[in-house]
Motif scaffolding. Sequence first.
Motif, PDB file in Angstrom:
ATOM      1  N   SER A  10       0.812  -1.219   0.000  1.00 25.76           N
ATOM      2  CA  SER A  10       0.000   0.000   0.000  1.00 25.76           C
ATOM      3  C   SER A  10       0.850   1.275   0.000  1.00 25.76           C
ATOM      4  O   SER A  10       0.369   2.356  -0.320  1.00 25.76           O
ATOM      5  N   LEU A  11       2.120   1.168   0.371  1.00 27.00           N
ATOM      6  CA  LEU A  11       2.973   2.363   0.478  1.00 27.00           C
ATOM      7  C   LEU A  11       3.352   2.901  -0.900  1.00 27.00           C
ATOM      8  O   LEU A  11       3.740   2.132  -1.784  1.00 27.00           O
ATOM      9  N   ASP A  12       3.201   4.227  -1.074  1.00 28.98           N
ATOM     10  CA  ASP A  12       3.728   4.814  -2.316  1.00 28.98           C
ATOM     11  C   ASP A  12       5.251   4.937  -2.170  1.00 28.98           C
ATOM     12  O   ASP A  12       5.807   4.768  -1.090  1.00 28.98           O
ATOM     13  N   ASN A  13       5.924   5.280  -3.279  1.00 35.91           N
ATOM     14  CA  ASN A  13       7.398   5.282  -3.279  1.00 35.91           C
ATOM     15  C   ASN A  13       8.005   6.239  -2.261  1.00 35.91           C
ATOM     16  O   ASN A  13       8.989   5.917  -1.599  1.00 35.91           O
ATOM     17  N   LEU A  14       7.430   7.451  -2.151  1.00 33.87           N
ATOM     18  CA  LEU A  14       7.993   8.437  -1.224  1.00 33.87           C
ATOM     19  C   LEU A  14       7.849   7.973   0.221  1.00 33.87           C
ATOM     20  O   LEU A  14       8.796   8.069   1.019  1.00 33.87           O
ATOM     21  N   SER A  15       6.656   7.433   0.566  1.00 37.79           N
ATOM     22  CA  SER A  15       6.431   6.931   1.938  1.00 37.79           C
ATOM     23  C   SER A  15       7.374   5.774   2.231  1.00 37.79           C
ATOM     24  O   SER A  15       7.919   5.653   3.336  1.00 37.79           O
ATOM     25  N   PHE A  16       7.568   4.935   1.205  1.00 39.36           N
ATOM     26  CA  PHE A  16       8.485   3.805   1.372  1.00 39.36           C
ATOM     27  C   PHE A  16       9.896   4.310   1.694  1.00 39.36           C
ATOM     28  O   PHE A  16      10.569   3.805   2.585  1.00 39.36           O
ATOM     29  N   LEU A  17      10.340   5.334   0.937  1.00 41.40           N
ATOM     30  CA  LEU A  17      11.688   5.883   1.159  1.00 41.40           C
ATOM     31  C   LEU A  17      11.814   6.466   2.563  1.00 41.40           C
ATOM     32  O   LEU A  17      12.841   6.300   3.224  1.00 41.40           O
ATOM     33  N   LYS A  18      10.778   7.171   2.975  1.00 39.27           N
ATOM     34  CA  LYS A  18      10.822   7.783   4.313  1.00 39.27           C
ATOM     35  C   LYS A  18      10.906   6.700   5.391  1.00 39.27           C
ATOM     36  O   LYS A  18      11.638   6.837   6.371  1.00 39.27           O
ATOM     37  N   ARG A  19      10.120   5.610   5.194  1.00 39.03           N
ATOM     38  CA  ARG A  19      10.157   4.517   6.177  1.00 39.03           C
ATOM     39  C   ARG A  19      11.533   3.857   6.180  1.00 39.03           C
ATOM     40  O   ARG A  19      12.086   3.550   7.245  1.00 39.03           O
ATOM     41  N   MET A  20      12.087   3.653   4.996  1.00 37.45           N
ATOM     42  CA  MET A  20      13.416   3.047   4.894  1.00 37.45           C
ATOM     43  C   MET A  20      14.450   3.944   5.597  1.00 37.45           C
ATOM     44  O   MET A  20      15.318   3.462   6.337  1.00 37.45           O
ATOM     45  N   ASN A  21      14.330   5.237   5.364  1.00 37.89           N
ATOM     46  CA  ASN A  21      15.287   6.170   5.975  1.00 37.89           C
ATOM     47  C   ASN A  21      15.173   6.155   7.500  1.00 37.89           C
ATOM     48  O   ASN A  21      16.172   6.165   8.219  1.00 37.89           O
ATOM     49  N   ARG A  22      13.921   6.113   7.968  1.00 42.29           N
ATOM     50  CA  ARG A  22      13.701   6.095   9.426  1.00 42.29           C
ATOM     51  C   ARG A  22      14.295   4.826  10.029  1.00 42.29           C
ATOM     52  O   ARG A  22      14.954   4.855  11.069  1.00 42.29           O
ATOM     53  N   CYS A  23      14.071   3.687   9.339  1.00 48.53           N
ATOM     54  CA  CYS A  23      14.606   2.408   9.810  1.00 48.53           C
ATOM     55  C   CYS A  23      16.137   2.462   9.853  1.00 48.53           C
ATOM     56  O   CYS A  23      16.773   2.024  10.815  1.00 48.53           O
ATOM     57  N   TRP A  24      16.731   3.041   8.790  1.00 54.75           N
ATOM     58  CA  TRP A  24      18.195   3.136   8.707  1.00 54.75           C
ATOM     59  C   TRP A  24      18.756   4.052   9.805  1.00 54.75           C
ATOM     60  O   TRP A  24      19.729   3.713  10.462  1.00 54.75           O
ATOM     61  N   GLN A  25      18.112   5.168   9.996  1.00 55.49           N
ATOM     62  CA  GLN A  25      18.585   6.117  11.015  1.00 55.49           C
ATOM     63  C   GLN A  25      18.504   5.493  12.414  1.00 55.49           C
ATOM     64  O   GLN A  25      19.420   5.633  13.235  1.00 55.49           O
ATOM     65  N   ASP A  26      17.362   4.778  12.655  1.00 57.10           N
ATOM     66  CA  ASP A  26      17.194   4.100  13.964  1.00 57.10           C
ATOM     67  C   ASP A  26      18.282   3.051  14.145  1.00 57.10           C
ATOM     68  O   ASP A  26      18.884   2.942  15.228  1.00 57.10           O
ATOM     69  N   HIS A  27      18.511   2.285  13.084  1.00 58.95           N
ATOM     70  CA  HIS A  27      19.515   1.215  13.159  1.00 58.95           C
ATOM     71  C   HIS A  27      20.902   1.797  13.478  1.00 58.95           C
ATOM     72  O   HIS A  27      21.634   1.253  14.315  1.00 58.95           O
ATOM     73  N   CYS A  28      21.247   2.889  12.813  1.00 60.69           N
ATOM     74  CA  CYS A  28      22.562   3.506  13.050  1.00 60.69           C
ATOM     75  C   CYS A  28      22.666   4.011  14.488  1.00 60.69           C
ATOM     76  O   CYS A  28      23.685   3.805  15.160  1.00 60.69           O
ATOM     77  N   ARG A  29      21.599   4.669  14.932  1.00 59.95           N
ATOM     78  CA  ARG A  29      21.615   5.213  16.307  1.00 59.95           C
ATOM     79  C   ARG A  29      21.729   4.074  17.327  1.00 59.95           C
ATOM     80  O   ARG A  29      22.510   4.152  18.280  1.00 59.95           O
ATOM     81  N   GLN A  30      20.957   2.990  17.104  1.00 58.23           N
ATOM     82  CA  GLN A  30      20.992   1.851  18.033  1.00 58.23           C
ATOM     83  C   GLN A  30      22.368   1.191  18.040  1.00 58.23           C
ATOM     84  O   GLN A  30      22.904   0.857  19.101  1.00 58.23           O
ATOM     85  N   THR A  31      22.947   1.026  16.846  1.00 62.39           N
ATOM     86  CA  THR A  31      24.262   0.371  16.751  1.00 62.39           C
ATOM     87  C   THR A  31      25.319   1.177  17.500  1.00 62.39           C
ATOM     88  O   THR A  31      26.177   0.617  18.186  1.00 62.39           O
ATOM     89  N   ILE A  32      25.251   2.498  17.360  1.00 63.39           N
ATOM     90  CA  ILE A  32      26.225   3.361  18.062  1.00 63.39           C
ATOM     91  C   ILE A  32      26.066   3.214  19.572  1.00 63.39           C
ATOM     92  O   ILE A  32      27.052   3.102  20.318  1.00 63.39           O
ATOM     93  N   MET A  33      24.815   3.160  20.026  1.00 60.72           N
ATOM     94  CA  MET A  33      24.540   3.044  21.468  1.00 60.72           C
ATOM     95  C   MET A  33      25.029   1.697  22.002  1.00 60.72           C
ATOM     96  O   MET A  33      25.685   1.611  23.048  1.00 60.72           O
TER      97      MET A  33
END
Length: 758
Positions: free
Chosen positions: A122-145
């Motif tokens: 159901s996700l359009d391309n832009l929403s998909f990108l935003k979700r991917m970016n959020r997941c990536w940013q969270d992953h990076c922050r968690q890995t650093i912690m």
Amino acid sequence: MAEDIRQNKIANFSGLAENSNGVTKTPAAMASKTGASKKLVIKNFKDRPKMTETYTEDTWLKLRDAVGAIQNSTSIKYNLEELYQAVENLCSYKVSPMLYKQLRQVCEDHVRAQIQQFKEDSLDNLSFLKRMNRCWQDHCRQTIMIRSIFLFLDRTYVLQNSLLPSIWDTGLELFRTHIVSDGVVQNRTVEGILEQIEQERNGETVDRSLLRSLLGMLSDLQVYKESFEQRFLMETNCLYAAEGQRLMLERDVPEYLHHVARRLEEENDRVISYLDQSTQKPLISAIEKQLLGEHMTAILQKGLSTLLDENRVTELTLLYQLFSKVKGGLPVLLQFWRDYIKVESFGGEVVGSPEKDKDMVQELLDFKDKMDHVAQRCFQRNETFINAMKEAFESFINKRPNKPAELIAKYVDSKLRAGNKEATEEELERILDKIMIIFRFIHGKDVFEAFYKKDLAKRLLVGKSASVDAEKSMLSKLKHECGAAFTSKLEGMFKDMELSKDIMIQFKQYMQNQSEPSNIELTVNILTMGYWPTYTPMEVHLPTEMVKLQEVFKMFYLGKHSGRKLQWQPTLGHAVLKAEFKEGKKELQVSLFQTLVLLMFNEGEEFTVEEIHTATGIEDGELRRTLQSLACGKARVLNKNPRGKDVEDGDRFNFNNDFKHKLFRIKINQIQMKETVEEQVSTTERVFQDRQYQIDAAVVRIMKMRKTLSHNLLVSELYNQLKFPVKPGDLKKRIESLIDRDYMERDKESPNQYHYVA
């Protein structure tokens, strides 16, 4: 102090059994003696502190809870320092491999669970990108912690095992393996990014920070090139190939060039904003190839002539800058630039059109200035382009032999003649410099010399030279350009004029000592025949006073210079006559021929053309022009009957006593016969005659030195030595002439071989 530190250290091992301290006081230290120093002895543990059986498991549970809290973005129950210390304790007791393995497993389970959120259709391309970016940013922050808690493990165990990735690298590897390497996820991510870039290229606004973050993610995960860049460059090539084809048809060249420059600027900005730096070179190359490389010839055919004709400096500069970026761009531009000057430009047209001869030199100078400006400003003083321009000028100027040389000589004459009010001395010097540049392109410089010498003679003899400094400056330029031999005769003309002044001072002193001083003041210019142009002698009937004065001068001059011969040239003479009209006395500045005609009216009131011709002996054509200047010009000191502009047989002339003029001294110009075709041909023929002598001399000189030479080598050597253009046929004629005159002979066995005859 050491005791305190160790006690603190042991206090942190909450799960370890109590043990005796490793620091003991010596009996000597216990016995307190006045003045005795106390000693501390530090010894190793007799036994290492031992962990309880459940310590490893309890500590791991605590650490796992902390990792889970970080991954779920909830608060951590424990102090971070306490968690760090716990990791250090576990590492100290050799459980690092297990700890590393358990941590990796926890992280992997968490990352694997994240993939589900990207499976929704159901996700359009832009929403998909935003979700991917959020997941990536969270992953990076968690890995650093997580890494900050497990830092001791990362810096000891992992560092010592080169095959193990660091905690950060493990995090990247897990994200790459379980999320980005998923075919569907990667495809949607790349398609979404490409869609955003396409929208931006079409002028829409996009979230650049989102693109920068996602492309940074692909780069960090080392999948940027294979997953994104290849597709991006392929689509870029397709886009700009189609755009180039379309715009080349729709837009004119200046507009197209500005569009290309704007596209390159946009793409460079894109690299700076969010693309990886490594993409810049292939991306810019792709645009340059599709928008420029594929259309170079079409751009130049369609627009170069227009840009140069209209002197579009900005667009020409842009054209050069763009073509210099494309492989093979500058050579193509160079060829078109050379062809424009040689063929397409009005320069070649002007030289080839006899009807434009009047303005040829000025137009050539203006065209050269324009092309110089383009080469300097637009083509960045590129030596190759400047040399190509010189070569092209030389080519088209010499397409019409001899005429440009003649016209340049006449143009110089017009600038150096008195009455040329157009230019100051500085401007005149600048004009002469420009003329010398055009002069360098001419092959037949001897033609220029012949006409220049003829005009210089007129300026010097009639006193029409604007400035001696300018004359000598031009002479100096010619000497520098062509050598002393070229200007030796011209310099001789100046020397004659200076010597003549000295002779006239001596002659005046001589005349003052004569018993019968003349009432006519005579000025003579002594011209060395070899320096000056050839003048046809003309016998005219001079008044007795003039003849007598000529004889006096002849005796004076030959008395000083014995062995010389004087030949008078009446065609070059001029005089000042005193005349009386009803209005009063006037002085008339006239030529010698005009003088002879006017003096007749002291003897009678009216004469016919035939009577004047008989009395003066002036050649018929010259006489008619002389009468025309006196009776039909602005200053009409004679009346012609019947009236009319031309002098016909039977016309009668009388003195115009009613002549009026505001000036006291009036200059009556001789009707200047436009240089006749015969005169031009005569000058040109003299040049060709001189060339024949030069060819003969060169052949004899070469043969005398070489003794024996083949025809081809002789011709080649002649081309090297001769400074004017010559056809092979002309050389062959001169060689035949020299064979006939026994300067050389053909070899009896080989007709193409020549021998010098001593």
